[in-house]
Write an enzyme that holds these catalytic residues in place. Structure first.
Site, PDB file in Angstrom:
ATOM      1  N   CYS A 136       5.892  -0.202   7.032  1.00  0.00           N
ATOM      2  CA  CYS A 136       5.551   0.983   6.247  1.00  0.00           C
ATOM      3  C   CYS A 136       6.736   1.358   5.375  1.00  0.00           C
ATOM      4  O   CYS A 136       7.878   1.328   5.853  1.00  0.00           O
ATOM      5  CB  CYS A 136       5.207   2.126   7.204  1.00  0.00           C
ATOM      6  SG  CYS A 136       4.758   3.655   6.357  1.00  0.00           S
ATOM      7  N   LEU A 137       6.471   1.699   4.114  1.00  0.00           N
ATOM      8  CA  LEU A 137       7.556   2.079   3.210  1.00  0.00           C
ATOM      9  C   LEU A 137       8.260   3.353   3.678  1.00  0.00           C
ATOM     10  O   LEU A 137       9.387   3.609   3.284  1.00  0.00           O
ATOM     11  CB  LEU A 137       7.019   2.264   1.782  1.00  0.00           C
ATOM     12  CG  LEU A 137       6.490   0.987   1.121  1.00  0.00           C
ATOM     13  CD1 LEU A 137       5.931   1.286  -0.259  1.00  0.00           C
ATOM     14  CD2 LEU A 137       7.582  -0.072   1.044  1.00  0.00           C
ATOM     15  N   HIS A 173      -4.394   1.651   7.707  1.00  0.00           N
ATOM     16  CA  HIS A 173      -3.019   2.171   7.786  1.00  0.00           C
ATOM     17  C   HIS A 173      -2.828   3.323   6.785  1.00  0.00           C
ATOM     18  O   HIS A 173      -2.295   4.378   7.136  1.00  0.00           O
ATOM     19  CB  HIS A 173      -2.044   1.010   7.500  1.00  0.00           C
ATOM     20  CG  HIS A 173      -0.604   1.400   7.416  1.00  0.00           C
ATOM     21  ND1 HIS A 173       0.354   0.903   8.280  1.00  0.00           N
ATOM     22  CD2 HIS A 173       0.065   2.211   6.549  1.00  0.00           C
ATOM     23  CE1 HIS A 173       1.537   1.415   7.956  1.00  0.00           C
ATOM     24  NE2 HIS A 173       1.394   2.207   6.901  1.00  0.00           N
ATOM     25  N   GLU A 174      -3.295   3.101   5.548  1.00  0.00           N
ATOM     26  CA  GLU A 174      -3.103   4.126   4.513  1.00  0.00           C
ATOM     27  C   GLU A 174      -3.982   5.354   4.775  1.00  0.00           C
ATOM     28  O   GLU A 174      -3.572   6.485   4.526  1.00  0.00           O
ATOM     29  CB  GLU A 174      -3.405   3.558   3.116  1.00  0.00           C
ATOM     30  CG  GLU A 174      -2.567   2.355   2.692  1.00  0.00           C
ATOM     31  CD  GLU A 174      -1.067   2.548   2.860  1.00  0.00           C
ATOM     32  OE1 GLU A 174      -0.582   3.698   2.781  1.00  0.00           O
ATOM     33  OE2 GLU A 174      -0.380   1.547   3.087  1.00  0.00           O
ATOM     34  N   HIS A 203      -2.294   7.680   7.034  1.00  0.00           N
ATOM     35  CA  HIS A 203      -1.317   8.548   6.356  1.00  0.00           C
ATOM     36  C   HIS A 203      -1.980   9.829   5.871  1.00  0.00           C
ATOM     37  O   HIS A 203      -1.406  10.911   5.969  1.00  0.00           O
ATOM     38  CB  HIS A 203      -0.697   7.831   5.146  1.00  0.00           C
ATOM     39  CG  HIS A 203       0.445   6.920   5.491  1.00  0.00           C
ATOM     40  ND1 HIS A 203       1.600   7.374   6.113  1.00  0.00           N
ATOM     41  CD2 HIS A 203       0.642   5.605   5.271  1.00  0.00           C
ATOM     42  CE1 HIS A 203       2.446   6.348   6.264  1.00  0.00           C
ATOM     43  NE2 HIS A 203       1.886   5.264   5.765  1.00  0.00           N
ATOM     44  N   GLY A 247       0.821  -1.200   0.000  1.00  0.00           N
ATOM     45  CA  GLY A 247       0.000   0.000   0.000  1.00  0.00           C
ATOM     46  C   GLY A 247       0.857   1.251   0.000  1.00  0.00           C
ATOM     47  O   GLY A 247       1.990   1.227   0.505  1.00  0.00           O
ATOM     48  N   GLN A 290       2.785   9.972   1.345  1.00  0.00           N
ATOM     49  CA  GLN A 290       4.141   9.416   1.435  1.00  0.00           C
ATOM     50  C   GLN A 290       5.037   9.848   0.277  1.00  0.00           C
ATOM     51  O   GLN A 290       6.253   9.710   0.353  1.00  0.00           O
ATOM     52  CB  GLN A 290       4.080   7.879   1.468  1.00  0.00           C
ATOM     53  CG  GLN A 290       3.455   7.339   2.735  1.00  0.00           C
ATOM     54  CD  GLN A 290       3.350   5.824   2.665  1.00  0.00           C
ATOM     55  OE1 GLN A 290       2.372   5.294   2.166  1.00  0.00           O
ATOM     56  NE2 GLN A 290       4.367   5.145   3.161  1.00  0.00           N
TER      57      GLN A 290
HETATM   58 NI    NI Z   1       2.655   3.333   5.639  1.00  0.00          NI
END
Ligand code: NI
Length: 176
Positions: free
Chosen positions: A92-93, A134-135, A138, A46, A51
């Site tokens: 998380c990226l 989660h997204e 963000h 995701g 991000q």
């Molecule tokens: Ni993330």
């Protein structure tokens, strides 16, 4: 298509609040394609626009094993969340190499718009439910480490800053 730069925690820009998408044009389609490419390349399941320093309510997700089930959520809203919770080891990226358990509702019902601005609803459970929540965090400027204890969070912050310093130093040596 092109790969986008992913902001790393604790970059302050990760805490900006995303605005709703209002224009469904070719620029949006290109952003979606670039975000999808960046997510698959990472690889991740995701990616939120926040991000990649675009503060608009847009998320791409693919929780399939085969990587051919791209889902796009624009202006997503949670309509319903189960009382039942699940704890999932999240990553998380924007916080590479860090995984820790976060408790969230096990099932959610989400309404969003697709790439053409058409509304749809989805009932999510398992990894998809985790990922959507989660997204969406963000988009509200929240990174998953903020669910962890202050002690853990400070350790992660220190680790990220140390890695950033080391990467900068390596780059300097490389250009000498
Ligand atoms: Ni993330």
């Amino acid at each position: 298509m092109s790969l986008l730069n992913i902001l790393r925690y604790p970059d302050a820009r990760l805490h900006k609040i995303a605005k709703p998408v209002t224009v469904f044009d070719t620029r949006l389609k290109k952003l979606i394609a670039d975000m999808a490419e960046t997510m698959y390349e990472a690889p991740g399941v995701g990616l939120a626009a926040s991000q990649v320093d675009v503060h608009e309510q847009l998320v791409v997700i693919d929780t399939s094993d085969t990587g051919n089930d791209l889902r796009v959520f624009i202006n997503p809203q949670i309509l319903w969340a189960s009382e039942e919770k699940q704890i999932y080891d999240e990553g998380c990226l924007s916080v590479p190499g860090v995984y820790d358990g976060v408790e969230r509702p096990a099932r959610v019902k989400v309404r969003a718009l697709d790439a053409d601005g058409k509304p749809f609803e989805v009932d999510a459970d398992g990894l998809l439910a985790v990922c959507i929540q989660h997204e969406m965090d963000h988009l509200m400027g929240k990174v998953f480490v903020e669910y962890l204890s202050p002690l853990k969070r400070n350790r992660i912050k220190a680790k990220m800053l140390k890695e950033e310093r080391e990467q900068k130093r390596d780059k300097q040596y490389a250009t000498r």
